[in-house]
Design an enzyme around this catalytic site. Structure first.
Site, mmCIF file in Angstrom:
data_model
loop_
_atom_site.group_PDB
_atom_site.id
_atom_site.type_symbol
_atom_site.label_atom_id
_atom_site.label_comp_id
_atom_site.label_asym_id
_atom_site.label_seq_id
_atom_site.Cartn_x
_atom_site.Cartn_y
_atom_site.Cartn_z
ATOM 1 N N LYS A 138 0.826 -1.217 0.000
ATOM 2 C CA LYS A 138 0.000 0.000 0.000
ATOM 3 C C LYS A 138 0.858 1.265 0.000
ATOM 4 C CE LYS A 138 -3.476 -0.545 2.903
ATOM 5 N NZ LYS A 138 -4.312 -0.494 4.129
ATOM 6 N N LYS A 163 2.298 -3.736 10.962
ATOM 7 C CA LYS A 163 0.947 -3.827 11.546
ATOM 8 C C LYS A 163 1.061 -4.320 12.968
ATOM 9 C CE LYS A 163 -3.364 -3.248 10.223
ATOM 10 N NZ LYS A 163 -3.801 -2.375 9.120
ATOM 11 N N THR A 222 -9.842 7.659 5.139
ATOM 12 C CA THR A 222 -9.930 6.370 4.442
ATOM 13 C C THR A 222 -11.192 6.315 3.573
ATOM 14 O OG1 THR A 222 -8.816 5.436 6.360
ATOM 15 C CG2 THR A 222 -9.653 3.883 4.740
ATOM 16 N N ASN A 236 -16.355 3.742 10.673
ATOM 17 C CA ASN A 236 -15.791 5.017 10.221
ATOM 18 C C ASN A 236 -15.604 5.078 8.699
ATOM 19 O OD1 ASN A 236 -12.882 6.067 9.404
ATOM 20 N ND2 ASN A 236 -13.698 7.498 10.894
HETATM 21 N N1 GLU Z 1 -4.827 1.046 9.556
HETATM 22 C C1 GLU Z 1 -4.849 1.796 8.339
HETATM 23 C C2 GLU Z 1 -4.573 0.897 7.150
HETATM 24 O O1 GLU Z 1 -4.801 -0.288 7.191
HETATM 25 C C3 GLU Z 1 -3.986 3.039 8.386
HETATM 26 C C4 GLU Z 1 -2.543 2.834 8.696
HETATM 27 C C5 GLU Z 1 -1.780 4.120 8.978
HETATM 28 O O2 GLU Z 1 -2.388 5.181 9.019
HETATM 29 O O3 GLU Z 1 -0.579 4.010 9.171
HETATM 30 O O4 GLU Z 1 -4.207 1.346 6.098
#
Ligand code: GLU
Length: 415
Positions: free
Chosen positions: A91, A103, A187, A218
């Protein structure tokens, strides 16, 4: 049972074989750089002790310090954390962010914790992983069931441990604690921008769409709001208790208010709104289906029944590998998670930049920069699809990411 590494390796090889980059360049991506598993013990309000399994995985740091959220959910396990850290690696590369992927997760049902217990857990988590975290090492952020409040406790605890104010060590903090404007919307808004880019590039039609959302937290609620404002119809939404359906279009603002009161869709009463089983949202008659809940929701047993012509993956990994090929055969376009939900990490990057420069941006500016950055990522994926003549946007997205990652690996190593 195939392991998550079978999935990861399969996704990697599918993309690598389309490029002329030697496969061994990516051997570093076959397994995470570092994963730490801990047992967190906190006191309950009644003074009894309780323990939770927790993890942090730094998957790949070729492109920079690792970045990724922390998930609090009863289904979290080490495999899932590693898989999600891998997805963050891809990503960040697609979005052109100077980060690798990470993560974190805790196996916990936050609904069974008091607010004080949740605070103790958040502080215990960051204490356990403090040595891995830092603005130039690994930057945690929110994910499922970890919002601004949890990040505020973690940021405060991290500063206390380090004896110093580290503003850029965690992102997704409340604005009052040096968070960014627009991180909450990011998001869902990013998903909306990506869908619009795909419509403009002719990948799907864009006239008065009928849209269904699996999950209404959200991400889905903001995305639904922006789409409804453009005149599209949100015909179905679900939570774990029910799916609400209305062919004429649901009242998104009323649903957001309803959810703010912590109520379940199974108790929703409104004329013209049908209350169905939660899983029915996936097979509802709609143009766009946006899974915005957990992983593996669209699998080999239900993929064939999907009526939507486009799937916008707002959740991480909502479509299994087997489902992917069924959808492909049925000409369903899948807009992959690594692009569709990257708005969150993009604004997290903006927060990191603002924290480091001390220059804080207005919300409109954040949104404008998000739009430009995510539209570019979406357009790059579409270009890759054409250039490499691949069938799926997912493979195109992986090719784009792997090219970015390979460039750094080659620059660091003698030919
Ligand atoms: N948890 C979000 C994701 O899966 C955001 C991660 C972030 O902001 O670093 O993309």
């Amino acid at each position: 049972m195939s392991s998550i590494f079978d999935t990861i390796h399969h996704r990697l090889s599918q993309a690598i074989q389309c490029t002329d980059i030697p496969e061994d360049v990516f051997n570093g991506l076959r397994y995470p750089e570092k994963t730490l598993a801990v047992n967190l013990v906190i006191r309950r309000d009644d003074r009894s002790f309780v323990n939770f399994k927790a993890w942090r995985c730094q998957y790949d740091s070729s492109r920079g310090p690792t970045k990724g959220g922390i998930r609090f959910h009863p289904s979290v396990c080490m495999d899932e954390v590693m898989h999600l850290a891998f997805l963050m690696t891809i990503k960040c590369a697609i979005a052109g962010l100077p980060f690798g992927g990470a993560k974190g997760g805790v196996c916990v049902d936050v609904k069974k914790l008091s607010e004080h217990e949740l605070e103790r857990l958040a502080r215990a988590y960051i204490k356990a992983f403090a040595s891995m975290v830092g603005p130039d090492k690994d930057i945690p952020a929110p994910d499922m069931y970890t919002g601004g409040a949890v990040l505020a406790w973690m940021a405060d605890e991290f500063d206390r441990i380090q004896g110093k104010k580290y503003r850029a060590a965690l992102t997704g903090k409340p604005v009052a604690m040096n968070g960014s404007q627009g991180r909450i919307e990011a998001t869902g808004l990013g998903g909306y921008y990506v869908l619009n880019t795909m419509i403009e590039s002719g990948l799907c039609s864009g006239e008065s769409l009928k849209i269904g959302f699996q999950g209404f937290g959200n991400v889905a609620s903001f995305c639904a709001r922006y789409l409804a404002e453009d005149g599209h119809r949100i015909v179905a939404v679900s939570d774990s208790s029910a799916c609400l359906f209305c062919a004429e279009g649901l009242d998104v603002e009323a649903l957001i208010r309803y959810k703010d009161e912590q109520r379940r869709f199974s108790d929703y009463e409104q004329e013209k709104v049908e209350v169905l089983e939660p899983a029915e949202v996936l097979t509802i008659d709609c143009d766009i289906l946006a899974p915005a809940a957990l992983a593996d929701q669209i699998h080999k047993d239900n993929a064939g029944q999907i009526k939507a012509s486009v799937i916008l993956e707002l959740a991480n990994a909502p479509v299994t590998e087997e489902a992917d090929s069924i959808l492909q055969d049925n000409n369903v376009v899948v807009i992959p998670d690594v692009l569709a939900n990257s708005g969150g990490v993009i604004v997290s990057y903006f927060e990191w930049v603002q924290n480091r420069t001390g220059d804080y941006w207005q919300k409109e500016y954040v949104f404008e920069r998000l739009r430009k950055q995510i539209e570019k990522a979406a357009a790059d994926v579409v270009c890759c699809k054409e250039e490499y003549q691949v069938e799926s946007l997912r493979t195109a997205a992986y090719i784009l990411a792997l090219k970015e990652i390979a460039e750094v690996i080659m620059a660091k190593n003698v030919k």
